[in-house]
Design a protein around this motif. Structure first.
Motif, short mmCIF file in Angstrom:
data_model
loop_
_atom_site.label_atom_id
_atom_site.label_comp_id
_atom_site.label_asym_id
_atom_site.label_seq_id
_atom_site.Cartn_x
_atom_site.Cartn_y
_atom_site.Cartn_z
N VAL A 52 0.74 -1.24 -0.01
CA VAL A 52 0.00 0.19 0.21
C VAL A 52 0.97 1.20 0.10
O VAL A 52 0.66 2.21 -0.64
CB VAL A 52 -1.11 -0.20 1.28
CG1 VAL A 52 -2.02 1.48 1.50
CG2 VAL A 52 -1.68 -1.31 1.31
N LEU A 53 2.07 1.27 0.77
CA LEU A 53 2.80 2.29 1.11
C LEU A 53 4.22 1.99 1.07
O LEU A 53 4.51 1.02 1.83
CB LEU A 53 2.25 3.03 2.19
CG LEU A 53 2.53 4.38 2.37
CD1 LEU A 53 1.98 5.54 1.28
CD2 LEU A 53 1.80 4.95 3.73
N THR A 54 5.29 2.80 0.63
CA THR A 54 6.47 2.71 1.00
C THR A 54 6.90 3.99 1.73
O THR A 54 6.87 5.17 1.10
CB THR A 54 7.41 2.59 -0.05
OG1 THR A 54 6.98 1.03 -0.62
CG2 THR A 54 8.88 2.50 0.36
N LEU A 55 7.57 3.90 2.96
CA LEU A 55 7.93 5.09 3.68
C LEU A 55 9.56 5.44 3.54
O LEU A 55 10.23 4.48 4.18
CB LEU A 55 7.66 5.10 5.21
CG LEU A 55 6.22 4.73 5.60
CD1 LEU A 55 6.04 4.68 6.78
CD2 LEU A 55 5.15 5.76 4.67
N LYS A 56 10.06 6.25 2.74
CA LYS A 56 11.33 6.52 2.48
C LYS A 56 11.94 7.93 3.06
O LYS A 56 11.19 8.85 2.84
CB LYS A 56 11.71 6.51 1.08
CG LYS A 56 11.44 5.32 0.34
CD LYS A 56 11.78 5.16 -1.19
CE LYS A 56 11.61 4.12 -1.86
NZ LYS A 56 11.98 3.97 -3.39
N GLY A 57 13.14 7.82 3.57
CA GLY A 57 13.72 8.97 4.16
C GLY A 57 14.76 8.88 5.48
O GLY A 57 15.61 9.71 5.55
N HIS A 58 14.77 7.65 5.88
CA HIS A 58 15.69 7.35 6.97
C HIS A 58 17.11 7.11 6.08
O HIS A 58 17.18 6.50 4.92
CB HIS A 58 15.40 6.13 7.85
CG HIS A 58 14.37 6.56 8.94
ND1 HIS A 58 14.77 7.30 9.95
CD2 HIS A 58 13.05 6.12 9.04
CE1 HIS A 58 13.65 7.45 10.64
NE2 HIS A 58 12.59 6.87 10.21
N GLN A 59 18.06 7.17 6.83
CA GLN A 59 19.58 7.17 6.10
C GLN A 59 20.21 5.93 6.80
O GLN A 59 21.33 5.71 6.67
CB GLN A 59 20.48 8.53 6.58
CG GLN A 59 19.85 9.82 6.00
CD GLN A 59 19.60 9.57 4.49
OE1 GLN A 59 20.58 9.31 3.86
NE2 GLN A 59 18.30 9.88 4.16
#
Length: 513
Positions: A52-59
């Motif tokens: 449903v969703l992919t959360l991207k932003g962490h390193q």
């Protein structure tokens, strides 16, 4: 990912991330699942395996993921030392920064307004939904690996690689700007911003509204009970050793390594300087009526003074430097402790009444019971001794692993608190039965003080921390054990990791829901 029913039947199986999955969480309505992965992302899935969703932003690796209790937000924790909040459209709402190492866990309070994070930096932190840090919970001695917030907003549990589980009372602590530490008892901690300096002394004002501290610098300070600095007492030329409030709360007494004692008003104005000792003044205190001052010095003497600074009498008899001094509750006797391994009782005219012998090291501190009939002494020999007013030894309390620096009876006289260089506080019954051990200080504890109502114990340590412990002093050992059994009852009964023989550890306690 595999889904199973409660009978162990596999319901579905589908591929997810291309790297190991580190955490999984159901949405509260049970209709979606979030996963966290070492690939640096979190993902949300339907129960049929549709992404449903992919959360991207962490390193870095995403270590944990969870939904808010209303299911309208997602929180992630990462090895990149941050945590993030997201909405259900995958938009990043805010980033929580402040941990000094990987963030291992994250959770929401029951009302959804507070967020807790855990980290390998050995802390748990509380935040509001705007990203402001509210609290830092300190006490674990190794990485904090997991946490859980109770639905009623009152308790938080954390587990660490130090092999401990800690329960933190959050009552009244979610809105103040302070640093908090609690192993199983409500605790607030603050840190003196002057630097990592030992806080040698801590003392409550008679109305419990202010706390005075002294440390390895030339200042003494007054604080509110939430850790806000009120006032700095500046005038000594060397380390300030002790601070005491007058019984009416209108004056403050400080003793210093500069060989002087100073008297101040509550506005920080210096009223008088008492001179006469030839060495470090380690302790000074008021008589119960507030009309006489007693001081103890490394010059092997103690002195009595009036409020005008006039020396009344010198107490001589110790063979080494003095550590502490205290009036009996009726004001008729004075007790001193010394590096010569003894404590002494004196009358107001300076006559020695009794010498308390028995410690195998310097006697570091003492406390009279409120009725004046029992005296507790602490020593570098790692023990505490109880004595009567005639100087007869009643009992020796053993258990501390290092020199015992401080002792204080509770105002009702039923509890004796002692603290040691190994950073633990022991609570004893008046009869010498060990009731509870409080841990959480990162360095040796130097001072203890009960609030006048007996509900709070203040402690200070060699790293500059002051800790306020909210105590239930009506609890005896059985009550404390029953409370512990309430906490672990479900685990003992249901966990597959518990041996059958251990499931009955709490059977002797009737646990009322």
């Amino acid at each position: 990912m595999k889904l199973w029913d409660l009978q162990g039947r596999e319901l579905a199986s589908f591929p997810t991330h291309l790297a190991p999955v580190s955490a999984i969480s159901f949405r509260p309505d049970g209709k979606a699942i979030a996963t966290a992965s070492r690939d640096g992302t979190a993902q949300v899935w339907s129960l049929q395996g549709r992404k449903v969703l992919t959360l991207k932003g962490h390193q870095g690796w995403v270590m944990y993921v969870t939904f808010s209790r209303d299911g309208k937000a997602i929180a992630t924790a990462s090895r990149d030392k941050t945590a993030k909040l997201w909405n259900l459209q995958g938009q990043e709402l805010l980033t929580l920064r402040g941990h000094e190492d990987a963030v291992t866990g994250i959770g929401f309070s029951g009302d959804g307004q507070t967020i807790a994070t855990s980290s390998t930096d050995r802390t748990v932190r509380l935040w509001n939904r705007q990203g402001d840090r509210l609290q830092v919970l300190q006490g674990h001695t190794d990485a904090v690996a997991a946490l859980h917030l109770g639905p009623d907003n009152r308790l938080l549990a954390s587990g660490g690689e130090d092999r401990s589980i800690r329960l933190w009372s959050l009552d009244g602590l979610m809105g103040a700007q302070a640093s908090v530490s609690q192993p199983a008892t409500g605790v607030m901690t603050w840190y003196d911003a002057l630097g990592k300096e030992a806080i040698w002394g801590v003392s409550f004002s008679p109305d419990s509204k202010s706390i005075g501290t002294t440390g390895r610098y030339t200042l003494a300070k007054l604080w509110t009970s939430t850790g806000r600095e009120l006032l700095t007492l500046q005038g000594h030329m060397d380390t300030v050793r002790s601070l005491q409030f007058s019984p009416d709360g209108k004056r403050i007494l400080t003793a210093s390594k500069d060989k002087t004692i100073k008297l101040w008003n509550l506005n920080g104005k210096l009223l008088r300087t008492l001179r006469g000792h030839r060495a470090d003044v380690r302790s000074a205190t008021f008589s119960p009526d507030g009309k006489t001052i007693a001081s103890a010095s490394w010059d092997t003497t103690a002195k009595l003074w009036n409020l005008d600074g006039q020396e009344l009498v010198t107490l001589r008899g110790h063979q080494a430097g003095l550590r502490s001094i205290q009036f009996s509750p009726d004001g008729q006797a004075i007790a001193t402790t010394s590096e010569d391994g003894t404590a002494k009782l004196w009358d107001r005219q300076g006559k020695a009444l009794a010498t308390l012998r028995g410690h195998q090291g310097g006697v570091l501190a003492l406390s009279f019971s409120p009725d004046g009939q029992v005296i507790a002494t602490t020593s570098a020999d790692k023990t505490i001794k109880l004595w009567n007013r005639q100087g007869k030894e009643l009992k020796t309390l053993k258990g501390h692993a290092a020199e015992v620096n401080a002792a204080s009876f509770s105002p009702n006289g039923q509890i004796l608190a002692t603290a040691c260089e190994a950073a633990y506080i022991y609570l004893w019954s008046r009869d010498g039965e060990l009731l509870q051990v409080l841990g959480g200080h990162p360095a040796g504890i130097r001072s203890l003080s009960f609030s006048p109502d007996g509900q709070t114990l203040a402690s200070s340590d060699a790293s500059g921390n002051v800790v306020l412990w909210r105590l239930d002093l009506q609890s005896n050992l059985d009550a404390l054990l029953e409370q512990g059994c309430k906490w672990v009852g479900d685990y003992l009964n249901n966990s597959t990791d518990v041996k059958q023989s251990d499931r009955h550890l709490c059977d002797s306690f009737v646990i009322n829901p």
